[in-house]
Design an enzyme around this catalytic site. Sequence first.
Site, PDB file in Angstrom:
ATOM      1  N   LYS A  13       0.816  -1.219   0.000  1.00  0.00           N
ATOM      2  CA  LYS A  13       0.000   0.000   0.000  1.00  0.00           C
ATOM      3  C   LYS A  13       0.848   1.267   0.000  1.00  0.00           C
ATOM      4  CE  LYS A  13      -0.947  -0.775   4.845  1.00  0.00           C
ATOM      5  NZ  LYS A  13       0.263  -0.162   5.351  1.00  0.00           N
ATOM      6  N   ARG A  88      -6.125   1.488  12.175  1.00  0.00           N
ATOM      7  CA  ARG A  88      -5.603   0.130  12.391  1.00  0.00           C
ATOM      8  C   ARG A  88      -6.514  -0.700  13.290  1.00  0.00           C
ATOM      9  NH1 ARG A  88      -0.417   0.810  10.016  1.00  0.00           N
ATOM     10  NH2 ARG A  88       0.966  -0.704  10.947  1.00  0.00           N
ATOM     11  N   ARG A 127      12.832  -7.280   3.029  1.00  0.00           N
ATOM     12  CA  ARG A 127      12.854  -5.838   2.745  1.00  0.00           C
ATOM     13  C   ARG A 127      14.082  -5.179   3.371  1.00  0.00           C
ATOM     14  NH1 ARG A 127       7.642  -2.261   4.033  1.00  0.00           N
ATOM     15  NH2 ARG A 127       7.916  -3.028   6.150  1.00  0.00           N
ATOM     16  N   ARG A 160      14.502  -2.886   8.829  1.00  0.00           N
ATOM     17  CA  ARG A 160      13.696  -2.290   9.903  1.00  0.00           C
ATOM     18  C   ARG A 160      13.622  -3.297  11.048  1.00  0.00           C
ATOM     19  NH1 ARG A 160       8.118  -0.024   7.321  1.00  0.00           N
ATOM     20  NH2 ARG A 160       7.331  -1.003   9.203  1.00  0.00           N
ATOM     21  N   ARG A 171       3.249  -8.938  13.813  1.00  0.00           N
ATOM     22  CA  ARG A 171       2.539  -7.826  13.153  1.00  0.00           C
ATOM     23  C   ARG A 171       1.389  -8.347  12.292  1.00  0.00           C
ATOM     24  NH1 ARG A 171       7.055  -5.328   9.895  1.00  0.00           N
ATOM     25  NH2 ARG A 171       5.648  -3.702   9.232  1.00  0.00           N
TER      26      ARG A 171
HETATM   27  P1  AMP Z   1       3.665   0.686   9.185  1.00  0.00           P
HETATM   28  O1  AMP Z   1       4.840   1.340   8.546  1.00  0.00           O
HETATM   29  O2  AMP Z   1       2.360   1.276   8.711  1.00  0.00           O
HETATM   30  O3  AMP Z   1       3.699  -0.809   9.084  1.00  0.00           O
HETATM   31  O4  AMP Z   1       3.745   1.054  10.757  1.00  0.00           O
HETATM   32  C1  AMP Z   1       4.853   0.678  11.538  1.00  0.00           C
HETATM   33  C2  AMP Z   1       4.481   0.669  13.017  1.00  0.00           C
HETATM   34  O5  AMP Z   1       4.026   1.973  13.399  1.00  0.00           O
HETATM   35  C3  AMP Z   1       3.338  -0.264  13.389  1.00  0.00           C
HETATM   36  O6  AMP Z   1       3.768  -1.599  13.597  1.00  0.00           O
HETATM   37  C4  AMP Z   1       2.846   0.390  14.679  1.00  0.00           C
HETATM   38  O7  AMP Z   1       3.730   0.115  15.760  1.00  0.00           O
HETATM   39  C5  AMP Z   1       2.972   1.861  14.352  1.00  0.00           C
HETATM   40  N1  AMP Z   1       1.732   2.411  13.749  1.00  0.00           N
HETATM   41  C6  AMP Z   1       1.583   2.911  12.482  1.00  0.00           C
HETATM   42  N2  AMP Z   1       0.326   3.343  12.282  1.00  0.00           N
HETATM   43  C7  AMP Z   1      -0.335   3.095  13.435  1.00  0.00           C
HETATM   44  C8  AMP Z   1      -1.685   3.291  13.863  1.00  0.00           C
HETATM   45  N3  AMP Z   1      -2.625   3.820  13.065  1.00  0.00           N
HETATM   46  N4  AMP Z   1      -1.997   2.909  15.135  1.00  0.00           N
HETATM   47  C9  AMP Z   1      -1.099   2.388  15.965  1.00  0.00           C
HETATM   48  N5  AMP Z   1       0.186   2.156  15.630  1.00  0.00           N
HETATM   49  C10 AMP Z   1       0.568   2.509  14.367  1.00  0.00           C
END
Ligand code: AMP
Length: 214
Positions: A13, A88, A127, A160, A171
Amino acid sequence: MYVLLIGAPGSGKGTQAKLLKEILKVEHISTGDLLRRAVAEKTPLGEKATAYMAKGELVLDSVIIGVLEEALQHERYAKGFLLDGYPRNLNQAKTLDALLEKLGLTLDKVLYFNIPLPLLEERLTGRRVSSTTGKEYHVKFHPPKLDGVCDLDGAPLIQRPDDQPDKVKFRLEVFQKETVPVVEHYKKKGLVAVIESAKTIPEVQGQIMQALQL
Ligand code: AMP
């Protein structure tokens, strides 16, 4: 146009949001990117988020909702946004609905990036990200020209912390438990377009263009 992008980590995405942003000329808000920046800059927000992110857990709603509320007050979202990584969970979705209503904005579409689980694990654990530019690579699907360094500036590529295999598994479980109900929430409102995202980047983009009638 106001669009949500929902999908498991690694579903593509973020990649599509960057392409779509250029087409729609709207802002791309990635809560993951916002939080990673805050962590790197060691801001108060970053301090609150660090431990959760490292473990692959969701950051507390009370923290992330404030971030989003603040972001959406900006005028640059008057023409639309691509919201990537939020909501989320159901609580975040309901808060977003209320906030948009308060601001007089209406969601146009929710794009749900559907992809088989084993493929996600492979995408995420392979990644690698440039430590300076943030450009993404994959050890198998999109390797850099020179092993371990960014094509753009030769900076080292890093993994990461939340892309390590045990964190990835966790996750993906969080996604199933917390975020899949959000898709159901927007399905009931008739807003969801399912995007089959195990395909190539141009193919996925084609589906998105069709879903948004562009
Ligand atoms: P992402 O890059 O979108 O996979 O986000 C990486 C990490 O950021 C996630 O595993 C969460 O720890 C945190 N995170 C990102 N967006 C949210 C959200 N809307 N609510 C809570 N935690 C978030």
